[in-house]
Design a protein around this motif. Structure first.
Motif, PDB file in Angstrom:
ATOM      1  N   THR A 200       0.847  -1.184   0.000  1.00 31.80           N
ATOM      2  CA  THR A 200       0.000   0.000   0.000  1.00 31.80           C
ATOM      3  C   THR A 200       0.889   1.242   0.000  1.00 31.80           C
ATOM      4  N   VAL A 201       0.507   2.243  -0.787  1.00 34.35           N
ATOM      5  CA  VAL A 201       1.310   3.449  -0.937  1.00 34.35           C
ATOM      6  C   VAL A 201       0.456   4.669  -0.610  1.00 34.35           C
ATOM      7  N   LEU A 202       1.027   5.610   0.152  1.00 34.44           N
ATOM      8  CA  LEU A 202       0.355   6.869   0.460  1.00 34.44           C
ATOM      9  C   LEU A 202       1.110   7.996  -0.233  1.00 34.44           C
ATOM     10  N   LEU A 203       0.444   8.663  -1.174  1.00 34.94           N
ATOM     11  CA  LEU A 203       1.006   9.806  -1.885  1.00 34.94           C
ATOM     12  C   LEU A 203       0.552  11.081  -1.186  1.00 34.94           C
ATOM     13  N   GLU A 204       1.515  11.893  -0.744  1.00 37.30           N
ATOM     14  CA  GLU A 204       1.205  13.106  -0.005  1.00 37.30           C
ATOM     15  C   GLU A 204       1.623  14.325  -0.815  1.00 37.30           C
ATOM     16  N   GLY A 205       0.858  15.404  -0.710  1.00 29.67           N
ATOM     17  CA  GLY A 205       1.219  16.621  -1.425  1.00 29.67           C
ATOM     18  C   GLY A 205       0.019  17.522  -1.615  1.00 29.67           C
ATOM     19  N   GLU A 206       0.290  18.768  -1.950  1.00 33.95           N
ATOM     20  CA  GLU A 206      -0.776  19.744  -2.138  1.00 33.95           C
ATOM     21  C   GLU A 206      -1.683  19.359  -3.306  1.00 33.95           C
ATOM     22  N   THR A 207      -2.865  19.938  -3.316  1.00 30.86           N
ATOM     23  CA  THR A 207      -3.792  19.738  -4.421  1.00 30.86           C
ATOM     24  C   THR A 207      -3.160  20.227  -5.722  1.00 30.86           C
ATOM     25  N   GLY A 208      -3.269  19.400  -6.764  1.00 29.08           N
ATOM     26  CA  GLY A 208      -2.777  19.798  -8.079  1.00 29.08           C
ATOM     27  C   GLY A 208      -1.344  19.454  -8.381  1.00 29.08           C
ATOM     28  N   THR A 209      -0.684  18.697  -7.495  1.00 30.46           N
ATOM     29  CA  THR A 209       0.728  18.373  -7.724  1.00 30.46           C
ATOM     30  C   THR A 209       0.923  17.169  -8.644  1.00 30.46           C
ATOM     31  N   GLY A 210      -0.133  16.420  -8.910  1.00 38.11           N
ATOM     32  CA  GLY A 210      -0.016  15.273  -9.811  1.00 38.11           C
ATOM     33  C   GLY A 210      -0.057  13.928  -9.112  1.00 38.11           C
ATOM     34  N   LYS A 211      -0.681  13.849  -7.944  1.00 37.72           N
ATOM     35  CA  LYS A 211      -0.723  12.583  -7.193  1.00 37.72           C
ATOM     36  C   LYS A 211      -1.515  11.512  -7.940  1.00 37.72           C
ATOM     37  N   THR A 212      -2.623  11.909  -8.557  1.00 34.80           N
ATOM     38  CA  THR A 212      -3.425  10.939  -9.306  1.00 34.80           C
ATOM     39  C   THR A 212      -2.640  10.383 -10.492  1.00 34.80           C
ATOM     40  N   LEU A 213      -1.906  11.246 -11.187  1.00 29.00           N
ATOM     41  CA  LEU A 213      -1.105  10.806 -12.325  1.00 29.00           C
ATOM     42  C   LEU A 213      -0.018   9.836 -11.872  1.00 29.00           C
ATOM     43  N   LEU A 214       0.616  10.093 -10.726  1.00 27.39           N
ATOM     44  CA  LEU A 214       1.641   9.190 -10.212  1.00 27.39           C
ATOM     45  C   LEU A 214       1.037   7.857  -9.801  1.00 27.39           C
ATOM     46  N   ALA A 215      -0.152   7.898  -9.200  1.00 30.49           N
ATOM     47  CA  ALA A 215      -0.832   6.647  -8.828  1.00 30.49           C
ATOM     48  C   ALA A 215      -1.116   5.823 -10.078  1.00 30.49           C
ATOM     49  N   SER A 216      -1.591   6.481 -11.124  1.00 28.69           N
ATOM     50  CA  SER A 216      -1.847   5.800 -12.386  1.00 28.69           C
ATOM     51  C   SER A 216      -0.559   5.227 -12.974  1.00 28.69           C
ATOM     52  N   ALA A 217       0.539   5.992 -12.844  1.00 27.19           N
ATOM     53  CA  ALA A 217       1.834   5.533 -13.366  1.00 27.19           C
ATOM     54  C   ALA A 217       2.322   4.296 -12.620  1.00 27.19           C
ATOM     55  N   ILE A 218       2.126   4.271 -11.302  1.00 23.81           N
ATOM     56  CA  ILE A 218       2.498   3.088 -10.511  1.00 23.81           C
ATOM     57  C   ILE A 218       1.700   1.881 -10.987  1.00 23.81           C
ATOM     58  N   HIS A 219       0.399   2.087 -11.202  1.00 20.55           N
ATOM     59  CA  HIS A 219      -0.449   0.995 -11.692  1.00 20.55           C
ATOM     60  C   HIS A 219       0.014   0.516 -13.067  1.00 20.55           C
ATOM     61  N   GLU A 220       0.312   1.456 -13.961  1.00 16.55           N
ATOM     62  CA  GLU A 220       0.729   1.111 -15.329  1.00 16.55           C
ATOM     63  C   GLU A 220       2.010   0.282 -15.343  1.00 16.55           C
ATOM     64  N   ALA A 221       2.879   0.512 -14.356  1.00 14.84           N
ATOM     65  CA  ALA A 221       4.170  -0.184 -14.324  1.00 14.84           C
ATOM     66  C   ALA A 221       4.143  -1.442 -13.471  1.00 14.84           C
ATOM     67  N   SER A 222       3.001  -1.771 -12.893  1.00 14.81           N
ATOM     68  CA  SER A 222       2.907  -2.920 -11.992  1.00 14.81           C
ATOM     69  C   SER A 222       2.449  -4.175 -12.727  1.00 14.81           C
ATOM     70  N   VAL A 223       2.517  -5.298 -12.044  1.00 21.95           N
ATOM     71  CA  VAL A 223       2.039  -6.553 -12.629  1.00 21.95           C
ATOM     72  C   VAL A 223       0.519  -6.549 -12.768  1.00 21.95           C
ATOM     73  N   ARG A 224      -0.135  -5.552 -12.146  1.00 21.32           N
ATOM     74  CA  ARG A 224      -1.593  -5.444 -12.222  1.00 21.32           C
ATOM     75  C   ARG A 224      -2.041  -4.512 -13.353  1.00 21.32           C
ATOM     76  N   ALA A 225      -1.116  -4.125 -14.219  1.00 23.38           N
ATOM     77  CA  ALA A 225      -1.425  -3.127 -15.246  1.00 23.38           C
ATOM     78  C   ALA A 225      -2.583  -3.545 -16.151  1.00 23.38           C
ATOM     79  N   ALA A 226      -2.744  -4.838 -16.362  1.00 22.78           N
ATOM     80  CA  ALA A 226      -3.828  -5.307 -17.237  1.00 22.78           C
ATOM     81  C   ALA A 226      -5.179  -5.237 -16.544  1.00 22.78           C
ATOM     82  N   GLY A 227      -5.178  -5.073 -15.219  1.00 22.09           N
ATOM     83  CA  GLY A 227      -6.418  -4.977 -14.461  1.00 22.09           C
ATOM     84  C   GLY A 227      -6.931  -3.551 -14.412  1.00 22.09           C
ATOM     85  N   PRO A 228      -8.118  -3.347 -13.826  1.00 27.74           N
ATOM     86  CA  PRO A 228      -8.706  -2.002 -13.775  1.00 27.74           C
ATOM     87  C   PRO A 228      -8.004  -1.085 -12.773  1.00 27.74           C
ATOM     88  N   PHE A 229      -8.080   0.207 -13.040  1.00 34.80           N
ATOM     89  CA  PHE A 229      -7.601   1.242 -12.119  1.00 34.80           C
ATOM     90  C   PHE A 229      -8.834   2.026 -11.693  1.00 34.80           C
TER      91      PHE A 229
END
Length: 450
Positions: A163-192
């Motif tokens: 489990t990962v906790l992304l911390e930072g102000e609104t608008g810094t790109g936390k959602t994009l980083l979460a998506s990037a982690i998913h894209e690079a994981s073994v679960r990439a073929a599954g839903p996000f």
């Protein structure tokens, strides 16, 4: 040297020239010694950019002192020196006789947390942390040391199921980083699956997370599969998890620990197979001290913590993002072939570099879009205007600015679409009925075609 990155919404490639990038960052080490208190004589040496102090297990310096909060304070080592930050502790952090929220430390500084006195000393040692050689990770971009430090960590994070906790102000790109982690994981073929904890009422959040049976509550006309079941084989992203109501926090903790969910209106636990990523614009350690967030849930979510820095902390990323958004938005607006649409004007780039960007990357993207829509007239709008009418209340002044922007935006939008309402709505990513209402409100609804 040039690097290539992929537009997340397009398979086309864009190349931007970037400077040679360093492959490591050096962090000054320091030691904190307990001078008086229950742990007198104990000392801890930093092993990274942050050293945490508190009574809870999991801190770098754990103090068995009833007057010390669970997460009391942190010391950060950075380019600007060493900073001591109080985490909204009950009894405060005192430096030089003053209770502080944040203050700079120098070697030999003595400060007090609760009834424990500590001494800070810098060391003639440094830690070398690797930086990614690339200004990107999946669809996330950044050429600053701060972002490439994160990019260097993400392959290992993505390869795990932690489990990962992304911390930072609104608008810094936390959602994009979460998506990037998913894209690079073994679960990439599954839903996000994204759950915005700040946008739903407590009842809707519970149903959205865990699902419900038909008739579970008023309005539940059919069964609903929750996010954890929906994300089977993939990832659940809990955005703004710090907004989760207190009554739902133990339920989420139980799901994370038992790996099952019980939909509302049922008694049968359903096994789940989904990785959990979470994000917050709050410091959850402060929320734990205030009693607004469960300590055990914080530790369960923060197996790995990644702090995403504000854009003002990494100004070297501003031009990279501005050029990227300019190319991306020009293409989506159909303006890529227009004169001057290839790159933002130099004077606009320089103006953007001087701004504070309280809204971070999201605000910069909006500024780029505004510049593309309004052309050179947006140069004056890219920075806070000094032409403010103080003779009217704040609310009225704000409404006047918003009205002026809406009319200018809509005028250009209608002009570019040739009055085609459907085309304009698609271009602006707006509902057509809402666009029609805005056009009517501003007197721009004449001669528009469906």
């Amino acid at each position: 040297m040039s690097y290539r990155f992929r537009d997340q919404r397009d398979d086309e490639q864009e190349t931007h020239e970037l400077p040679q990038l360093e492959n490591e960052v050096r962090i000054q080490r320091f030691v904190v010694r307990v001078e008086t208190g229950p742990a007198e004589g104990h000392a801890v040496v930093s092993n990274g950019a942050e050293l945490s102090i508190g009574s809870a297990q999991g801190n770098d310096l754990v103090l068995d002192d009833a007057t010390v909060s669970r997460h009391h304070a942190v010391i950060e080592s950075g380019e600007r020196g060493f900073w001591l930050k109080d985490l909204d502790s009950t009894n405060g952090t005192v430096l030089a006789g003053h209770r502080i929220k944040s203050a700079m430390l120098k070697s030999g500084s003595v400060f007090v947390v609760g009834r424990t006195q500590l001494r800070f000393e810098s060391l003639d040692e440094q830690i070398c942390e690797a930086l990614s050689s690339q200004p990107q990770f999946a669809s996330a971009l950044g050429q600053s040391a701060a972002m490439r430090r994160i990019f260097a960590l993400l392959p290992r994070i993505a390869a795990s199921d932690s489990t990962v906790l992304l911390e930072g102000e609104t608008g810094t790109g936390k959602t994009l980083l979460a998506s990037a982690i998913h894209e690079a994981s073994v679960r990439a073929a599954g839903p996000f699956v994204v759950v915005d904890c700040a946008a739903l009422t407590p009842t809707l959040i519970e149903s959205h997370l865990f699902g419900h049976a038909r008739g579970a509550f008023t309005g539940a006309l059919s069964a609903h599969v929750g996010a954890f079941e929906m994300a089977r084989g993939g990832t659940v992203f809990l955005d703004e998890v710090g907004e989760l109501p207190p009554e739902l926090q133990p339920k989420l903790l139980r799901v994370l620990e038992e790996r099952t969910v019980t939909p509302l209106g049922t008694t049968r636990p359903v096994p789940i197979d989904a990785r959990v990523l979470a994000a917050t614009n709050r410091d959850l350690r402060e929320e734990v001290n205030r009693g607004g967030f469960r300590a055990d849930l914080f530790f369960r979510l923060a197996v790995v913590r990644v702090r995403v820095p504000a854009l003002r902390e990494r100004p070297e990323d501003i031009e990279l993002y501005a050029r990227h958004f300019w190319t991306q938005l020009a293409r989506s607006m159909g303006a890529a072939s227009s004169p001057g649409a290839g790159v933002p004007p130099d004077e606009l780039l320089e103006a953007w570099k001087r701004l504070h960007w309280s809204g971070n990357v999201r605000e910069l993207r909006a500024a780029v879009e505004r510049a593309l829509l309004l052309g050179t007239s947006s140069l004056d709008r890219s920075a806070p205007s000094s032409d403010v009418d103080l003779s009217v209340p704040y609310r009225v002044a704000k409404e006047n600015v918003v009205t002026s922007f809406e009319r200018a935006y809509l005028s250009r939008l209608v002009e570019r679409s040739g009055g085609n309402l459907s085309q304009a709505a698609r271009s602006a990513c707006m509902d057509r009925n809402h666009l029609r209402e805005l056009l009517r409100r501003h007197g721009l609804d004449r001669r528009n075609k469906e």
